[in-house]
Scaffold this motif. Sequence first.
Motif, mmCIF file in Angstrom:
data_model
loop_
_atom_site.group_PDB
_atom_site.id
_atom_site.type_symbol
_atom_site.label_atom_id
_atom_site.label_comp_id
_atom_site.label_asym_id
_atom_site.label_seq_id
_atom_site.Cartn_x
_atom_site.Cartn_y
_atom_site.Cartn_z
ATOM 1 N N GLY A 95 -13.305 -22.618 15.897
ATOM 2 C CA GLY A 95 -12.760 -23.216 17.110
ATOM 3 C C GLY A 95 -11.658 -22.362 17.699
ATOM 4 O O GLY A 95 -11.248 -22.572 18.848
ATOM 5 N N TYR A 96 -11.153 -21.424 16.888
ATOM 6 C CA TYR A 96 -10.040 -20.538 17.257
ATOM 7 C C TYR A 96 -10.399 -19.120 16.805
ATOM 8 O O TYR A 96 -11.230 -18.928 15.912
ATOM 9 C CB TYR A 96 -8.744 -20.998 16.564
ATOM 10 C CG TYR A 96 -8.250 -22.345 17.050
ATOM 11 C CD1 TYR A 96 -7.179 -22.441 17.935
ATOM 12 C CD2 TYR A 96 -8.871 -23.527 16.637
ATOM 13 C CE1 TYR A 96 -6.742 -23.679 18.390
ATOM 14 C CE2 TYR A 96 -8.442 -24.772 17.094
ATOM 15 C CZ TYR A 96 -7.372 -24.841 17.967
ATOM 16 O OH TYR A 96 -6.944 -26.066 18.420
ATOM 17 N N LEU A 97 -9.735 -18.141 17.410
ATOM 18 C CA LEU A 97 -10.098 -16.737 17.185
ATOM 19 C C LEU A 97 -9.184 -16.122 16.121
ATOM 20 O O LEU A 97 -8.023 -15.788 16.417
ATOM 21 C CB LEU A 97 -9.986 -15.988 18.509
ATOM 22 C CG LEU A 97 -10.695 -14.645 18.641
ATOM 23 C CD1 LEU A 97 -12.139 -14.724 18.180
ATOM 24 C CD2 LEU A 97 -10.597 -14.173 20.089
ATOM 25 N N TRP A 102 -11.733 -12.541 15.137
ATOM 26 C CA TRP A 102 -10.763 -11.807 15.961
ATOM 27 C C TRP A 102 -11.017 -10.290 15.856
ATOM 28 O O TRP A 102 -11.018 -9.582 16.859
ATOM 29 C CB TRP A 102 -9.348 -12.180 15.523
ATOM 30 C CG TRP A 102 -8.238 -11.319 16.042
ATOM 31 C CD1 TRP A 102 -7.335 -10.612 15.295
ATOM 32 C CD2 TRP A 102 -7.869 -11.086 17.415
ATOM 33 N NE1 TRP A 102 -6.450 -9.960 16.103
ATOM 34 C CE2 TRP A 102 -6.749 -10.228 17.405
ATOM 35 C CE3 TRP A 102 -8.388 -11.514 18.638
ATOM 36 C CZ2 TRP A 102 -6.123 -9.782 18.573
ATOM 37 C CZ3 TRP A 102 -7.770 -11.078 19.816
ATOM 38 C CH2 TRP A 102 -6.657 -10.221 19.772
ATOM 39 N N LYS A 103 -11.287 -9.817 14.641
ATOM 40 C CA LYS A 103 -11.578 -8.381 14.460
ATOM 41 C C LYS A 103 -12.814 -7.977 15.260
ATOM 42 O O LYS A 103 -12.814 -6.960 15.959
ATOM 43 C CB LYS A 103 -11.801 -8.064 12.978
ATOM 44 C CG LYS A 103 -10.509 -8.057 12.179
ATOM 45 C CD LYS A 103 -10.621 -7.196 10.927
ATOM 46 C CE LYS A 103 -9.252 -6.950 10.321
ATOM 47 N NZ LYS A 103 -8.653 -8.228 9.846
ATOM 48 N N ASP A 104 -13.892 -8.786 15.150
ATOM 49 C CA ASP A 104 -15.129 -8.493 15.897
ATOM 50 C C ASP A 104 -14.850 -8.483 17.404
ATOM 51 O O ASP A 104 -15.322 -7.605 18.124
ATOM 52 C CB ASP A 104 -16.201 -9.572 15.620
ATOM 53 C CG ASP A 104 -16.749 -9.556 14.203
ATOM 54 O OD1 ASP A 104 -16.510 -8.567 13.466
ATOM 55 O OD2 ASP A 104 -17.411 -10.549 13.826
ATOM 56 N N SER A 123 -5.718 -15.892 17.570
ATOM 57 C CA SER A 123 -5.512 -17.327 17.304
ATOM 58 C C SER A 123 -5.733 -18.223 18.524
ATOM 59 O O SER A 123 -5.457 -19.432 18.456
ATOM 60 C CB SER A 123 -4.119 -17.623 16.726
ATOM 61 O OG SER A 123 -3.833 -16.777 15.639
ATOM 62 N N ALA A 124 -6.224 -17.654 19.632
ATOM 63 C CA ALA A 124 -6.517 -18.476 20.819
ATOM 64 C C ALA A 124 -7.592 -19.515 20.498
ATOM 65 O O ALA A 124 -8.529 -19.247 19.730
ATOM 66 C CB ALA A 124 -6.995 -17.586 21.966
ATOM 67 N N ILE A 184 -7.747 -27.362 12.280
ATOM 68 C CA ILE A 184 -8.745 -26.654 11.465
ATOM 69 C C ILE A 184 -9.301 -25.553 12.359
ATOM 70 O O ILE A 184 -10.126 -25.793 13.240
ATOM 71 C CB ILE A 184 -9.852 -27.598 10.952
ATOM 72 C CG1 ILE A 184 -9.235 -28.740 10.118
ATOM 73 C CG2 ILE A 184 -10.865 -26.814 10.115
ATOM 74 C CD1 ILE A 184 -10.246 -29.738 9.555
ATOM 75 N N ALA A 185 -8.780 -24.339 12.154
ATOM 76 C CA ALA A 185 -9.117 -23.232 13.056
ATOM 77 C C ALA A 185 -10.570 -22.818 12.900
ATOM 78 O O ALA A 185 -11.245 -22.498 13.892
ATOM 79 C CB ALA A 185 -8.204 -22.039 12.782
ATOM 80 N N ASP A 186 -11.032 -22.800 11.658
ATOM 81 C CA ASP A 186 -12.433 -22.466 11.382
ATOM 82 C C ASP A 186 -12.779 -23.027 10.019
ATOM 83 O O ASP A 186 -11.896 -23.449 9.264
ATOM 84 C CB ASP A 186 -12.679 -20.946 11.460
ATOM 85 C CG ASP A 186 -11.738 -20.147 10.582
ATOM 86 O OD1 ASP A 186 -11.411 -20.606 9.469
ATOM 87 O OD2 ASP A 186 -11.305 -19.068 11.019
#
Length: 287
Positions: A95-97, A102-104, A123-124, A184-186
């Motif tokens: 749901g968040y980067l 983020w690396k990809d 983290s967006a 829960i970011a991911d």
Amino acid sequence: MPETAAHVGSGKVRELYALDGERLLLVASDRISTFDVVLPTKIPDKGRVLTGLSGFWFARTSHIVPNHLLALREDGRSTECRRLEMLPIECVVRGYLSGSGWKDYQATGATSGHVLPEGLTESAQLPEPIFTPATKAQEGHDENIDAGQAADLVGAERFAEVERAALELYRFASDYAAARGIIIADTKFEFGLDDDGRLVLGDEALTPDSSRFWPADEYAPGGAQPSFDKQFVRDYCETLGWDKTAPGPDLPDDVVAGTRARYVDAFERITGIPFDDYLADPDVVLR
Ligand code: PZK
């Protein structure tokens, strides 16, 4: 500990035993890993927190997809579960980067084939949650794969089914946790098939070890976020100049106590159940 159960597998901080032909025992230890290294110092009750949280989510999400949970043991750290034929992909929802997503994105503007808007920061929050499957690496890191590669591994119909189930589980749990101050970011799910070929959720689910939990009141996109549970451990390790190869450092008592308190806080915030009630009777999370 089971006297007669055969050991069938080890995770970094968990063990798996066969109880009989149809049932497994999944035991969550109090070991903790950071920077991919398991540390010599245990966090008391960490395994119970993860087992209790998993049980809580299993009991509340079986309307979305059935799961492998058969029973929680009195010790609070052991789950009796149905033996499945596990699918050969890791089912990640973001749901968040963050992390490999983020690396990809920084390298290609996409992750697992999802082309994302330009200008996102670390983290967006993503416009909507995305399913980013990965291979199951025997050692080293899992590799993100696109929908076509995942469908080659499990079949196109099964791929569509796991994508839908994973996204629905993530939406349910992330909404639930957000209302209680935890992002829960991911998260990573592992699914299997029962004897009738039906899709079943396995492993542990929606815990801080299988997910990124962030404290919502500290959320500030544009950089890495503090981990809800492991941040004291990471911060302490960073003070040491440790090279992040095994063996990891021992943890001082105050770092152990602070980290245990964070795990217990995550459990209590999400479940609304006093952790002592769980210790007295683990089935309290299933009701
Ligand atoms: C299974 N793992 C990973 C997790 C370990 C290893 N219900 C199931 N049926 C068949 N296999 C598995 C499961 C589950 N869950 C899970 N490997 C096999 C794993 C925890 C500890 F050692």
